[in-house]
Design a protein around this motif. Sequence first.
Motif, PDB file in Angstrom:
ATOM      1  N   PRO A 128       4.072  13.812   6.171  1.00 17.84           N
ATOM      2  CA  PRO A 128       3.097  12.790   6.561  1.00 17.84           C
ATOM      3  C   PRO A 128       3.371  11.437   5.907  1.00 17.84           C
ATOM      4  O   PRO A 128       4.210  11.332   5.007  1.00 17.84           O
ATOM      5  CB  PRO A 128       1.771  13.380   6.082  1.00 17.84           C
ATOM      6  CG  PRO A 128       2.148  14.219   4.905  1.00 17.84           C
ATOM      7  CD  PRO A 128       3.503  14.789   5.234  1.00 17.84           C
TER       8      PRO A 128
ATOM      9  N   GLY B 200       3.438   8.255   3.645  1.00 20.13           N
ATOM     10  CA  GLY B 200       3.228   7.976   2.231  1.00 20.13           C
ATOM     11  C   GLY B 200       3.615   9.110   1.292  1.00 20.13           C
ATOM     12  O   GLY B 200       3.366   9.037   0.088  1.00 20.13           O
ATOM     13  N   ALA B 201       4.242  10.155   1.826  1.00 20.09           N
ATOM     14  CA  ALA B 201       4.640  11.285   0.973  1.00 20.09           C
ATOM     15  C   ALA B 201       5.834  10.922   0.090  1.00 20.09           C
ATOM     16  O   ALA B 201       6.114  11.594  -0.907  1.00 20.09           O
ATOM     17  CB  ALA B 201       4.967  12.506   1.829  1.00 20.09           C
ATOM     18  N   GLY B 202       6.550   9.860   0.465  1.00 23.21           N
ATOM     19  CA  GLY B 202       7.715   9.426  -0.300  1.00 23.21           C
ATOM     20  C   GLY B 202       9.030   9.653   0.430  1.00 23.21           C
ATOM     21  O   GLY B 202      10.107   9.493  -0.146  1.00 23.21           O
ATOM     22  N   LYS B 203       8.943   9.986   1.725  1.00 21.44           N
ATOM     23  CA  LYS B 203      10.148  10.342   2.475  1.00 21.44           C
ATOM     24  C   LYS B 203      11.219   9.258   2.444  1.00 21.44           C
ATOM     25  O   LYS B 203      12.374   9.533   2.107  1.00 21.44           O
ATOM     26  CB  LYS B 203       9.810  10.641   3.953  1.00 21.44           C
ATOM     27  CG  LYS B 203       8.855  11.783   4.159  1.00 21.44           C
ATOM     28  CD  LYS B 203       8.603  12.022   5.638  1.00 21.44           C
ATOM     29  CE  LYS B 203       8.011  10.829   6.359  1.00 21.44           C
ATOM     30  NZ  LYS B 203       6.679  10.426   5.873  1.00 21.44           N
ATOM     31  N   SER B 204      10.855   8.028   2.805  1.00 24.50           N
ATOM     32  CA  SER B 204      11.903   7.012   2.928  1.00 24.50           C
ATOM     33  C   SER B 204      12.507   6.647   1.575  1.00 24.50           C
ATOM     34  O   SER B 204      13.727   6.527   1.455  1.00 24.50           O
ATOM     35  CB  SER B 204      11.424   5.771   3.675  1.00 24.50           C
ATOM     36  OG  SER B 204      10.108   5.470   3.397  1.00 24.50           O
ATOM     37  N   THR B 205      11.649   6.518   0.561  1.00 19.81           N
ATOM     38  CA  THR B 205      12.141   6.192  -0.781  1.00 19.81           C
ATOM     39  C   THR B 205      13.127   7.264  -1.259  1.00 19.81           C
ATOM     40  O   THR B 205      14.232   6.961  -1.729  1.00 19.81           O
ATOM     41  CB  THR B 205      10.955   6.124  -1.773  1.00 19.81           C
ATOM     42  OG1 THR B 205       9.930   5.316  -1.209  1.00 19.81           O
ATOM     43  CG2 THR B 205      11.387   5.572  -3.105  1.00 19.81           C
TER      44      THR B 205
ATOM     45  N   ARG C  27      -0.698   5.195  -3.014  1.00 18.74           N
ATOM     46  CA  ARG C  27       0.681   4.672  -3.028  1.00 18.74           C
ATOM     47  C   ARG C  27       0.831   3.536  -2.028  1.00 18.74           C
ATOM     48  O   ARG C  27       1.417   2.498  -2.330  1.00 18.74           O
ATOM     49  CB  ARG C  27       1.661   5.792  -2.678  1.00 18.74           C
ATOM     50  CG  ARG C  27       1.809   6.818  -3.778  1.00 18.74           C
ATOM     51  CD  ARG C  27       2.714   7.937  -3.295  1.00 18.74           C
ATOM     52  NE  ARG C  27       2.891   8.961  -4.313  1.00 18.74           N
ATOM     53  CZ  ARG C  27       3.408  10.156  -4.082  1.00 18.74           C
ATOM     54  NH1 ARG C  27       3.812  10.463  -2.854  1.00 18.74           N
ATOM     55  NH2 ARG C  27       3.539  11.021  -5.054  1.00 18.74           N
ATOM     56  N   ARG C  28       0.312   3.743  -0.826  1.00 20.77           N
ATOM     57  CA  ARG C  28       0.412   2.717   0.202  1.00 20.77           C
ATOM     58  C   ARG C  28      -0.397   1.474  -0.177  1.00 20.77           C
ATOM     59  O   ARG C  28       0.001   0.351   0.089  1.00 20.77           O
ATOM     60  CB  ARG C  28      -0.087   3.270   1.553  1.00 20.77           C
ATOM     61  CG  ARG C  28       0.986   3.989   2.306  1.00 20.77           C
ATOM     62  CD  ARG C  28       2.049   2.989   2.697  1.00 20.77           C
ATOM     63  NE  ARG C  28       3.364   3.572   2.763  1.00 20.77           N
ATOM     64  CZ  ARG C  28       3.844   4.175   3.835  1.00 20.77           C
ATOM     65  NH1 ARG C  28       3.118   4.279   4.913  1.00 20.77           N
ATOM     66  NH2 ARG C  28       5.065   4.658   3.819  1.00 20.77           N
TER      67      ARG C  28
ATOM     68  N   GLU D 139       1.373  -0.902  -2.298  1.00 22.83           N
ATOM     69  CA  GLU D 139       2.456  -1.649  -1.634  1.00 22.83           C
ATOM     70  C   GLU D 139       1.939  -2.862  -0.866  1.00 22.83           C
ATOM     71  O   GLU D 139       2.723  -3.707  -0.455  1.00 22.83           O
ATOM     72  CB  GLU D 139       3.149  -0.758  -0.598  1.00 22.83           C
ATOM     73  CG  GLU D 139       3.999   0.350  -1.173  1.00 22.83           C
ATOM     74  CD  GLU D 139       4.622   1.171  -0.055  1.00 22.83           C
ATOM     75  OE1 GLU D 139       4.005   1.305   1.023  1.00 22.83           O
ATOM     76  OE2 GLU D 139       5.726   1.679  -0.270  1.00 22.83           O
TER      77      GLU D 139
ATOM     78  N   LEU E 130       4.602  14.554  -8.745  1.00 17.78           N
ATOM     79  CA  LEU E 130       6.005  14.319  -9.122  1.00 17.78           C
ATOM     80  C   LEU E 130       6.356  12.838  -9.018  1.00 17.78           C
ATOM     81  O   LEU E 130       5.858  12.134  -8.144  1.00 17.78           O
ATOM     82  CB  LEU E 130       6.952  15.115  -8.215  1.00 17.78           C
ATOM     83  CG  LEU E 130       6.829  16.642  -8.217  1.00 17.78           C
ATOM     84  CD1 LEU E 130       7.817  17.241  -7.210  1.00 17.78           C
ATOM     85  CD2 LEU E 130       7.085  17.227  -9.606  1.00 17.78           C
ATOM     86  N   THR E 131       7.239  12.384  -9.909  1.00 23.81           N
ATOM     87  CA  THR E 131       7.760  11.028  -9.782  1.00 23.81           C
ATOM     88  C   THR E 131       8.862  11.028  -8.716  1.00 23.81           C
ATOM     89  O   THR E 131       9.341  12.092  -8.306  1.00 23.81           O
ATOM     90  CB  THR E 131       8.390  10.540 -11.105  1.00 23.81           C
ATOM     91  OG1 THR E 131       9.516  11.383 -11.385  1.00 23.81           O
ATOM     92  CG2 THR E 131       7.394  10.603 -12.253  1.00 23.81           C
ATOM     93  N   ILE E 132       9.248   9.827  -8.310  1.00 23.51           N
ATOM     94  CA  ILE E 132      10.335   9.703  -7.336  1.00 23.51           C
ATOM     95  C   ILE E 132      11.606  10.369  -7.885  1.00 23.51           C
ATOM     96  O   ILE E 132      12.268  11.134  -7.181  1.00 23.51           O
ATOM     97  CB  ILE E 132      10.591   8.220  -7.011  1.00 23.51           C
ATOM     98  CG1 ILE E 132       9.374   7.643  -6.279  1.00 23.51           C
ATOM     99  CG2 ILE E 132      11.855   8.040  -6.177  1.00 23.51           C
ATOM    100  CD1 ILE E 132       9.354   6.140  -6.180  1.00 23.51           C
TER     101      ILE E 132
HETATM  102  O1  CDP Z   1       8.330   7.297   3.863  1.00 20.10           O
HETATM  103  P1  CDP Z   1       6.981   7.734   3.421  1.00 20.10           P
HETATM  104  O2  CDP Z   1       5.895   7.129   4.231  1.00 20.10           O
HETATM  105  O3  CDP Z   1       6.845   9.234   3.362  1.00 20.10           O
HETATM  106  O4  CDP Z   1       6.755   7.238   1.929  1.00 20.10           O
HETATM  107  P2  CDP Z   1       7.460   6.049   1.124  1.00 20.10           P
HETATM  108  O5  CDP Z   1       7.266   4.795   1.859  1.00 20.10           O
HETATM  109  O6  CDP Z   1       8.831   6.427   0.730  1.00 20.10           O
HETATM  110  O7  CDP Z   1       6.602   6.061  -0.221  1.00 20.10           O
HETATM  111  C1  CDP Z   1       5.339   5.454  -0.308  1.00 20.10           C
HETATM  112  C2  CDP Z   1       5.152   4.849  -1.680  1.00 20.10           C
HETATM  113  O8  CDP Z   1       4.935   5.889  -2.633  1.00 20.10           O
HETATM  114  C3  CDP Z   1       6.336   4.031  -2.175  1.00 20.10           C
HETATM  115  O9  CDP Z   1       5.827   2.834  -2.741  1.00 20.10           O
HETATM  116  C4  CDP Z   1       6.943   4.888  -3.255  1.00 20.10           C
HETATM  117  O10 CDP Z   1       7.504   4.132  -4.283  1.00 20.10           O
HETATM  118  C5  CDP Z   1       5.757   5.680  -3.755  1.00 20.10           C
HETATM  119  N1  CDP Z   1       6.092   7.021  -4.292  1.00 20.10           N
HETATM  120  C6  CDP Z   1       5.640   7.403  -5.535  1.00 20.10           C
HETATM  121  O11 CDP Z   1       4.983   6.608  -6.178  1.00 20.10           O
HETATM  122  N2  CDP Z   1       5.932   8.646  -6.061  1.00 20.10           N
HETATM  123  C7  CDP Z   1       6.617   9.533  -5.352  1.00 20.10           C
HETATM  124  N3  CDP Z   1       6.886  10.736  -5.857  1.00 20.10           N
HETATM  125  C8  CDP Z   1       7.082   9.160  -4.073  1.00 20.10           C
HETATM  126  C9  CDP Z   1       6.788   7.891  -3.572  1.00 20.10           C
END
Ligand code: CDP
Length: 226
Positions: free
Chosen positions: A12, A14-19, A156-157, A160, A205-207
């Motif tokens: 879904p 903001g899960a962190g997929k793209s990062t 998280r979103r 940003e 979890l952290t990135i």
């Molecule tokens: O692509 P997706 O919508 O799944 O998420 P993203 O845009 O990669 O991540 C959303 C935000 O969450 C970014 O600002 C990341 O830096 C942050 N993030 C985080 O704080 N901790 C994580 N474990 C993963 C992502």
Amino acid sequence: RTERMNVAIDGPAGAGKSTVARRVAGELGYVYVDTGAMYRAVTLAALRQGIEPDEADKLKALVASIRIELKPGEQGQTVYLNGEDVTEAIRSREVTLIVSPLAANESVRAKLVELQRTMASERGIVMDGRDIGTQVLPDAELKIFLTASVQIRAQRRYQELPEGQRIPLTQLEAEIAERDRSDEQREISPLICAKDAIVVDSSELTIDEVVAVIIDLSRSKLAEAK
Ligand code: CDP
Ligand code: CDP
């Protein structure tokens, strides 16, 4: 000899997929493909032409007439719509609010899935989206379903959002929950965890930690394939 593989990362907003996908691709020396950006580019094109998500005939004509390209670069990828750099424009709130209903359209999905499969045909791709493990690359060697609680994803979103574009956190959370619901319940290629995907919950979890988990899994898969 080590073969290159394909890695699918779904989940879904903001899960962190793209990062995470971008970092994993960097470490493996693979190419990162953000399929959400492709749906966003089609959405931008539809908005500009005043086409609504339920106008199927117009959407069919639209996808037949536009050109979407992704160019991988240092900072992730640049997105082009008919040759125009739309990398920034596709992140607007206008696009975000309408992308999910538009992505439910059959012609839009058919066109983008075909493009995505072509991109991954020589392997060595880390692709993120909603239906990569289930539809686009069902034979990907590694499939990750990356998730986190909606509260954490909204936070998280929220962080940003640029200064002038702040909306209340509760509203952002409601919009994300609605987009999840819409992605999960559409008829074609809904967001679901593939049977053979590994679930990673990034809430706590952290990135760096998420990247490390996926790199470990990738290395095991590559070793298995040797
Ligand atoms: O692509 P997706 O919508 O799944 O998420 P993203 O845009 O990669 O991540 C959303 C935000 O969450 C970014 O600002 C990341 O830096 C942050 N993030 C985080 O704080 N901790 C994580 N474990 C993963 C992502
Ligand atoms: O970055 P964020 O999580 O906000 O979303 P995104 O990855 O840019 O995707 C935007 C929207 O495109 C999603 O909410 C889905 O409706 C759609 N999408 C899809 O249907 N299938 C994909 N493989 C990727 C995105």
